[in-house]
Write an enzyme that holds these catalytic residues in place. Structure first.
Site, mmCIF file in Angstrom:
data_model
loop_
_atom_site.group_PDB
_atom_site.id
_atom_site.type_symbol
_atom_site.label_atom_id
_atom_site.label_comp_id
_atom_site.label_asym_id
_atom_site.label_seq_id
_atom_site.Cartn_x
_atom_site.Cartn_y
_atom_site.Cartn_z
ATOM 1 N N ARG A 129 36.691 35.987 34.248
ATOM 2 C CA ARG A 129 35.876 34.895 34.800
ATOM 3 C C ARG A 129 36.589 33.601 34.441
ATOM 4 N NH1 ARG A 129 29.430 33.902 34.596
ATOM 5 N NH2 ARG A 129 29.638 35.534 36.162
ATOM 6 N N GLN B 74 29.082 39.757 42.624
ATOM 7 C CA GLN B 74 27.694 39.363 42.839
ATOM 8 C C GLN B 74 27.231 39.765 44.238
ATOM 9 O OE1 GLN B 74 25.450 37.615 40.679
ATOM 10 N NE2 GLN B 74 24.080 38.410 42.256
ATOM 11 N N ARG C 214 24.079 45.085 39.636
ATOM 12 C CA ARG C 214 25.465 44.707 39.295
ATOM 13 C C ARG C 214 26.127 45.853 38.521
ATOM 14 N NH1 ARG C 214 26.513 39.213 38.515
ATOM 15 N NH2 ARG C 214 28.621 39.926 38.022
ATOM 16 N N CYS D 96 21.287 34.740 42.324
ATOM 17 C CA CYS D 96 22.250 35.446 41.467
ATOM 18 C C CYS D 96 21.892 35.330 39.992
ATOM 19 C CB CYS D 96 23.660 34.919 41.729
ATOM 20 S SG CYS D 96 23.857 33.168 41.344
ATOM 21 N N ASP E 276 20.771 29.095 44.769
ATOM 22 C CA ASP E 276 21.511 29.112 43.504
ATOM 23 C C ASP E 276 21.232 27.791 42.785
ATOM 24 O OD1 ASP E 276 23.277 29.808 41.467
ATOM 25 O OD2 ASP E 276 25.069 29.828 42.722
ATOM 26 N N HIS F 144 32.585 34.837 44.205
ATOM 27 C CA HIS F 144 31.870 35.702 43.245
ATOM 28 C C HIS F 144 31.644 37.066 43.923
ATOM 29 C CE1 HIS F 144 29.777 36.864 39.794
ATOM 30 N NE2 HIS F 144 28.723 36.076 39.818
HETATM 31 N N1 NVA Z 1 27.227 29.245 41.333
HETATM 32 C C1 NVA Z 1 26.981 29.650 39.971
HETATM 33 C C2 NVA Z 1 26.832 31.138 39.908
HETATM 34 C C3 NVA Z 1 26.512 31.656 38.529
HETATM 35 C C4 NVA Z 1 26.440 33.140 38.494
HETATM 36 C C5 NVA Z 1 28.134 29.212 39.092
HETATM 37 O O1 NVA Z 1 29.292 29.274 39.524
HETATM 38 O O2 NVA Z 1 27.880 28.788 37.972
HETATM 39 N N1 CP Z 2 24.985 36.134 38.270
HETATM 40 C C1 CP Z 2 25.884 36.108 37.264
HETATM 41 O O1 CP Z 2 27.088 36.294 37.455
HETATM 42 O O2 CP Z 2 25.335 35.910 36.043
HETATM 43 P P1 CP Z 2 26.127 35.569 34.704
HETATM 44 O O3 CP Z 2 26.677 34.187 34.861
HETATM 45 O O4 CP Z 2 25.069 35.657 33.623
HETATM 46 O O5 CP Z 2 27.221 36.576 34.503
#
Ligand code: NVA
Ligand code: CP
Length: 301
Positions: free
Chosen positions: A105, A135, A287, A259, A219, A132
């Site tokens: 990540r 997801q 997931r 998500c 989101d 993502h």
């Molecule tokens: N759009 C959010 C998704 C988190 C799972 C982010 O990138 O923080």
């Molecule tokens: N939806 C998601 O990816 O959650 P986290 O940021 O907790 O991994």
């Protein structure tokens, strides 16, 4: 010699491959629920590298890989040389020679791509600024489980033009469904990242975007890594919220997805996320099964 495959974004895969991963996730879920032990990863190691916070991705990858018999190393950048002076690519060169699979990540997709290019084992995108994919695979699996095929359906996106929206758009292009996008003030769509097929439309109000939708999704106001766009700096006119009035415009059996993590009272009301149309807990739980299928695809094909 087999070509090394990574899982960096959905469009790297054919619709047949993605469908087979989703179908396999269903088998793995049933297996887990029946208590059957299936451990093809005995002796294998997954390394996880998080440059942003995570709850769901961290726990689902670690649980999933362990359930399939392998062991997991959670590489915290603060406790490794990454934070100071070792390059991302050198880290990939070293770590990938010691493990079988890496989940990352990070920030820019290009950073992930450089890491994957230097890796000698498959790399999975656990979220970047741009995409993502794990997801949306989980979301597609959840929709199929609860409502059947997504083909021809309408998904209403109420929110920011972020990694989750662009991945939904990629999925709509691949799986042949439609995204109705509500564009709040300040919402800047990147035309160069839109799918070539017209699988989307823009709407000026969230009610119009939600009208007749099979699924309403949103989101957080501020995605990770975009801290300069803090909620408090966002003008009121640029905030959005999925509430009961918006859900009423969708089909009566429409699902609500997010998500997560969610912020009740900001992008969604408690009535919606904790209400009967919300699929968010199944969405999060799935997931686990979908990522097990992705990891099995990468390691066992
Ligand atoms: N759009 C959010 C998704 C988190 C799972 C982010 O990138 O923080
Ligand atoms: N939806 C998601 O990816 O959650 P986290 O940021 O907790 O991994």
């Amino acid at each position: 010699m087999t070509t090394l495959r990574h899982f960096l974004r959905l469009s790297d895969y054919s619709v047949e491959e993605l469908r087979s991963i989703l179908a396999r996730a269903g088998v793995l879920k049933k297996q887990k629920e029946s208590g059957e032990v299936y451990q093809p990863f005995v002796g294998k190691v997954l390394a996880m590298l998080f440059e942003k916070a995570s709850t769901r991705t961290r726990v689902s990858f670690e649980s999933g890989f362990s359930q399939l018999g392998g062991s997991v190393i959670d590489l915290n950048p603060k406790d490794s040389h990454l934070i100071n002076h070792e390059t991302f690519e050198d880290t990939a060169r070293v770590v990938s020679r010691m493990v079988d699979l890496i989940m990352v990540r990070t920030f820019e997709q290009k950073r992930l791509e450089s890491f994957a290019s230097a890796s000698v084992v498959p790399v999975i995108n656990g979220l970047t600024n741009e995409w993502h994919p794990c997801q949306i695979m989980g979301d597609l699996f959840t929709f199929k489980e609860l409502r059947g095929s997504v083909q021809g359906c309408n998904v209403a996106w109420i929110g920011d033009a972020n990694n989750v929206l662009y991945t939904w758009l990629e999925a709509a292009d691949i799986f042949d469904f439609h995204i109705n996008i509500y564009a709040p003030v300040g919402f800047k769509i990147d035309a160069t990242r839109m799918p070539s097929t017209r699988c989307y439309d823009f709407f000026l109000t969230p009610e119009d975007a939600a009208r007749g939708a099979d699924l309403v999704t949103t989101d957080t106001w501020t995605s990770s890594g975009y801290d300069t766009r803090k909620e408090k700096n966002r003008p009121v006119s640029a905030r959005w919220q999925v509430n009961e009035a918006i859900m009423e415009k969708a089909k009566s059996d429409a699902l609500f997805m997010h998500c997560l993590p969610a912020h009740r009272g900001e992008e969604v009301t408690a009535e919606v996320i904790d209400g009967p149309q919300s699929a968010v807990w199944s969405e999060a739980a799935n997931r686990l099964h979908v990522q097990k299928a992705i990891m099995e695809f990468l390691l066992c094909h």
